[in-house]
Write a protein that holds these residues in place. Structure first.
Motif, PDB file in Angstrom:
ATOM      1  N   ILE A 348       0.864  -1.184   0.000  1.00 56.88           N
ATOM      2  CA  ILE A 348       0.000   0.000   0.000  1.00 56.88           C
ATOM      3  C   ILE A 348       0.901   1.234   0.000  1.00 56.88           C
ATOM      4  O   ILE A 348       1.812   1.358   0.831  1.00 56.88           O
ATOM      5  CB  ILE A 348      -0.915   0.026   1.239  1.00 56.88           C
ATOM      6  N   LEU A 349       0.688   2.129  -0.955  1.00 53.82           N
ATOM      7  CA  LEU A 349       1.472   3.365  -1.014  1.00 53.82           C
ATOM      8  C   LEU A 349       0.955   4.317   0.066  1.00 53.82           C
ATOM      9  O   LEU A 349      -0.163   4.827  -0.022  1.00 53.82           O
ATOM     10  CB  LEU A 349       1.346   4.006  -2.397  1.00 53.82           C
ATOM     11  N   LYS A 350       1.794   4.530   1.071  1.00 47.38           N
ATOM     12  CA  LYS A 350       1.392   5.378   2.195  1.00 47.38           C
ATOM     13  C   LYS A 350       2.055   6.757   2.149  1.00 47.38           C
ATOM     14  O   LYS A 350       1.408   7.770   2.381  1.00 47.38           O
ATOM     15  CB  LYS A 350       1.735   4.685   3.523  1.00 47.38           C
ATOM     16  N   ASP A 351       3.345   6.772   1.864  1.00 53.06           N
ATOM     17  CA  ASP A 351       4.088   8.034   1.927  1.00 53.06           C
ATOM     18  C   ASP A 351       4.749   8.370   0.594  1.00 53.06           C
ATOM     19  O   ASP A 351       5.158   7.486  -0.154  1.00 53.06           O
ATOM     20  CB  ASP A 351       5.173   7.945   3.013  1.00 53.06           C
ATOM     21  N   PHE A 352       4.815   9.662   0.326  1.00 51.78           N
ATOM     22  CA  PHE A 352       5.532  10.170  -0.836  1.00 51.78           C
ATOM     23  C   PHE A 352       6.326  11.383  -0.349  1.00 51.78           C
ATOM     24  O   PHE A 352       5.759  12.437  -0.059  1.00 51.78           O
ATOM     25  CB  PHE A 352       4.535  10.543  -1.941  1.00 51.78           C
ATOM     26  N   ASN A 353       7.664  11.224  -0.275  1.00 48.32           N
ATOM     27  CA  ASN A 353       8.472  12.257   0.362  1.00 48.32           C
ATOM     28  C   ASN A 353       9.597  12.821  -0.500  1.00 48.32           C
ATOM     29  O   ASN A 353      10.076  13.932  -0.239  1.00 48.32           O
ATOM     30  CB  ASN A 353       9.110  11.702   1.659  1.00 48.32           C
ATOM     31  N   GLN A 354      10.043  12.065  -1.521  1.00 50.86           N
ATOM     32  CA  GLN A 354      11.265  12.471  -2.220  1.00 50.86           C
ATOM     33  C   GLN A 354      11.017  12.924  -3.661  1.00 50.86           C
ATOM     34  O   GLN A 354      11.166  14.099  -3.968  1.00 50.86           O
ATOM     35  CB  GLN A 354      12.266  11.307  -2.193  1.00 50.86           C
ATOM     36  N   SER A 355      10.673  11.975  -4.542  1.00 56.36           N
ATOM     37  CA  SER A 355      10.554  12.370  -5.949  1.00 56.36           C
ATOM     38  C   SER A 355       9.695  11.400  -6.739  1.00 56.36           C
ATOM     39  O   SER A 355       9.487  10.254  -6.349  1.00 56.36           O
ATOM     40  CB  SER A 355      11.948  12.435  -6.588  1.00 56.36           C
ATOM     41  N   LEU A 356       9.220  11.901  -7.876  1.00 57.89           N
ATOM     42  CA  LEU A 356       8.534  11.088  -8.887  1.00 57.89           C
ATOM     43  C   LEU A 356       9.468  11.017 -10.085  1.00 57.89           C
ATOM     44  O   LEU A 356       9.901  12.051 -10.605  1.00 57.89           O
ATOM     45  CB  LEU A 356       7.205  11.754  -9.278  1.00 57.89           C
ATOM     46  N   GLU A 357       9.813   9.784 -10.526  1.00 57.43           N
ATOM     47  CA  GLU A 357      10.816   9.631 -11.582  1.00 57.43           C
ATOM     48  C   GLU A 357      10.309   8.774 -12.735  1.00 57.43           C
ATOM     49  O   GLU A 357       9.591   7.794 -12.519  1.00 57.43           O
ATOM     50  CB  GLU A 357      12.077   8.966 -11.015  1.00 57.43           C
ATOM     51  N   PHE A 358      10.715   9.159 -13.934  1.00 58.37           N
ATOM     52  CA  PHE A 358      10.541   8.325 -15.128  1.00 58.37           C
ATOM     53  C   PHE A 358      11.926   7.784 -15.479  1.00 58.37           C
ATOM     54  O   PHE A 358      12.840   8.556 -15.762  1.00 58.37           O
ATOM     55  CB  PHE A 358       9.997   9.151 -16.296  1.00 58.37           C
TER      56      PHE A 358
END
Length: 593
Positions: A348-358
């Motif tokens: 389950i994706l709970k946290d997003f803290n750093q970056s979104l990357e392709f």
């Protein structure tokens, strides 16, 4: 959609899986049908003793085995009462068989429609790009209705009429094997056209259903685009196209009906000829005193009774072939595998803290050329990244990969360094909100559209987010305020109003990743300012991907990615990209003229 043929046996086997939950009711219905099929020959059998008694010379009848004498008129009355009793019993079983089979048919078709819809909503967007809406609607409605015949009418006729045929032929064989042989030969002649035309009827049924799907597709497209039709005064031309589509459909239907009519007429001719032959043969036997008048009427009754189930089998063949064709088309949808596959043991994706990357992301539609080629982009948490480029560069495809509307053919997208395919789709999409150029609103209230998919919210909460999206003022002026039904696709609202409702919906979702796809295009100046103000609030402290054609709207982006032919050509801030002689500067200069 696939055009692979499915064997008849496999079709019936798969349909049986849908009937299985109702097997007890189905068995009871079949038992009732069996009684119906049995009681009709029993009623006909009562003709012989009645006729023998009527034509008897004695006024007193001796009951066999009991050796009990009763008056002739009393015997006739008794037999008449027995016939009435059998007819009543047949009627009771007929009622229950029809109701129970109808119950199963309605529930099974409901289950199939539910299964179809449940399967379709999990298909990727690419599936809907390749399959017109009208074609899909036709299969869910028209084909499923045809399929009901396979589940209800065909088994009912097969059991009832088939059992009746077997019993009647058995009784004729028991009574006179010679006449039974003649009857069987005549019955084989009746079956011959059913065998000869079954494949042709199947193909015509399939083509006819495809023609009907074409009509659904035409109607869906022209009704949704009725403004364009009217703006170009194309009403007469589109009406002619509709007439052509209907003619193509009718021509196939009439071919099928022609075959069915020939089958019916041929079988009726054989049946009447058989009756005439029976009259000559059995009547001659009566004249020679070889059989009694009761035997004559009994055998004639059996042969005449054979006509109805035999003719029903002719009609059954046409219905069966149409139903099998419909089943093929339905199972083609159910067999369509979604390219979006969730792995086992997902997180389950709970946290997003750093970056979104392709990371080395490439994508193609179907078997076509790559529309994205080795894309590498890093979007830090909380930053705004704009994606720009000429039409067809792959901008929309790129952002549609983030919520996994479809997956890359190579490479992957990562959140905080982990492949998004390691998380459940549901938890991923809960972190994302999208405000698109073409806003999707459903035919329900303003409030329900704002809260769609997000659970229950109080009126005060909804109003708070609508105010933040600059939507509350116009919503309060609607006839029923927040309870106003907005119409199909929000047709009762202006473009700017629909956008602000869409922004309110995104605000109430409170996403960590925001995707904006031409959210302010096609708006007038006043609406654009209101929408842009709402978007500025929405983007605050959120990781945002923006697609924009007007470069003036992305000047303040933390990063601008320039796409061309599916590749990243340039990357940087607005001032940095203007400083180099590249695609971005040429596009900006063209828009500044």
């Amino acid at each position: 959609m696939s055009n692979n043929k499915i064997s008849n046996w496999l079709i019936f086997k798969r349909l049986g899986q849908f009937v299985k939950p109702y097997k007890c009711i189905f068995i009871i219905g079949i038992i009732c049908l069996s009684f119906v099929g049995t009681l009709m020959p029993s009623i006909i059998t009562m003709v012989k003793p009645v006729m023998d008694i009527i034509f008897a010379s004695s006024e007193v009848i001796v009951i066999p085995f009991l050796k009990y004498e009763i008056p002739r008129d009393a015997a006739v009355n008794f037999l008449a009462l027995a016939i009435i009793s059998l007819a009543l019993l047949k009627g009771v079983f007929d009622f229950f068989s029809k109701y129970l089979m109808a119950y199963i048919g309605q529930h099974v078709t409901m289950d199939i429609r539910n299964r179809l819809f449940g399967h379709l909503v999990y298909q990727s967007l690419e599936y809907y790009s390749n399959n017109p809406t009208g074609q899909i609607l036709s299969r869910i409605t028209n084909d499923v209705k045809y399929l009901e015949n396979s589940i209800v009418k065909i088994p009912a006729r097969f059991v009832r009429d088939g059992l009746m045929l077997i019993i009647l032929l058995g009784m004729i064989i028991f009574f006179n094997p010679k006449w039974a042989l003649m009857t069987i030969l005549g019955f084989l002649l009746i079956i011959l056209p059913l065998v000869l035309f079954s494949k042709m009827l199947r193909n015509l049924g399939r083509k006819g259903q495809q023609r009907m799907a074409d009509i659904y597709d035409f109607l869906s497209e022209k009704i949704s685009g009725v403004r364009l039709v009217k703006s170009f005064s194309m009403e007469k031309e589109e009406q002619k196209e509709m007439e052509k589509a209907n003619k193509r459909f009718i021509s196939l239907v009439l071919k099928s009906e022609k075959i069915d009519a020939f089958q019916g007429a041929f079988i009726e001719f054989l049946a009447i000829s058989g009756v005439a032959l029976a009259i000559v043969t059995i009547g001659g036997a009566v004249i020679r005193d070889s059989v009694t008048p009761g035997d004559f009427f009994l055998l004639l009754g059996y042969i005449v009774a054979l006509y109805t189930p035999a003719k029903n089998f002719a009609g059954l063949n046409q219905e069966l072939q149409k139903s099998l064709a419909a089943a093929e088309r339905i199972f083609e949808i159910l067999d369509e595998k979604s390219p979006l596959v969730e792995r086992s043991n997902l997180k389950i994706l709970k946290d997003f803290n750093q970056s979104l990357e392709f990371r080395d992301v490439s994508y193609r539609y179907g078997d076509g050329d790559l529309v994205l080629k080795n894309i590498n982009i890093n979007v830090p948490h909380g930053s705004i990244a704009a994606v720009v480029g000429p039409s067809g560069a792959g901008k929309s495809t790129l952002i549609n990969l983030v919520p996994r509307f479809f997956d890359p053919v190579s490479g992957f997208i990562a959140i905080d360094g982990k492949d998004i395919r390691e998380y459940t789709v549901r938890s991923l999409r809960k972190k994302i909100a999208m405000v698109m150029q073409d806003v999707i609103l459903f035919n329900m209230s303003v409030k329900d559209n704002i809260c769609y998919g997000l659970g229950e919210f109080s009126d005060d909460e909804v109003r708070k987010y609508a105010e933040a999206a600059y939507a509350d003022m116009f919503i309060k002026q609607l006839p029923d305020g927040y309870d106003t039904i907005v119409g199909e696709k929000g047709v009762k609202l202006s473009g700017g109003q629909k956008q602000r409702i869409s922004i309110a919906r995104a605000l109430i979702k409170d996403p960590e990743i925001l995707i904006l796809d031409e959210a302010t295009s096609h708006l007038d100046t006043e609406s654009e300012k209101l929408v842009q103000d709402a978007l500025d609030l929405l983007m605050k402290n959120r990781t945002t991907l923006v697609i924009a054609h007007r470069l003036s709207t992305v000047r303040n982006a933390d990063k601008i990615i320039v796409l061309e032919d599916g590749k990243v050509r340039e990357e940087g801030r607005h001032e940095e990209l203007l400083a180099i002689p590249g695609l971005y500067r040429r596009m900006f200069e063209m828009q500044s003229i």
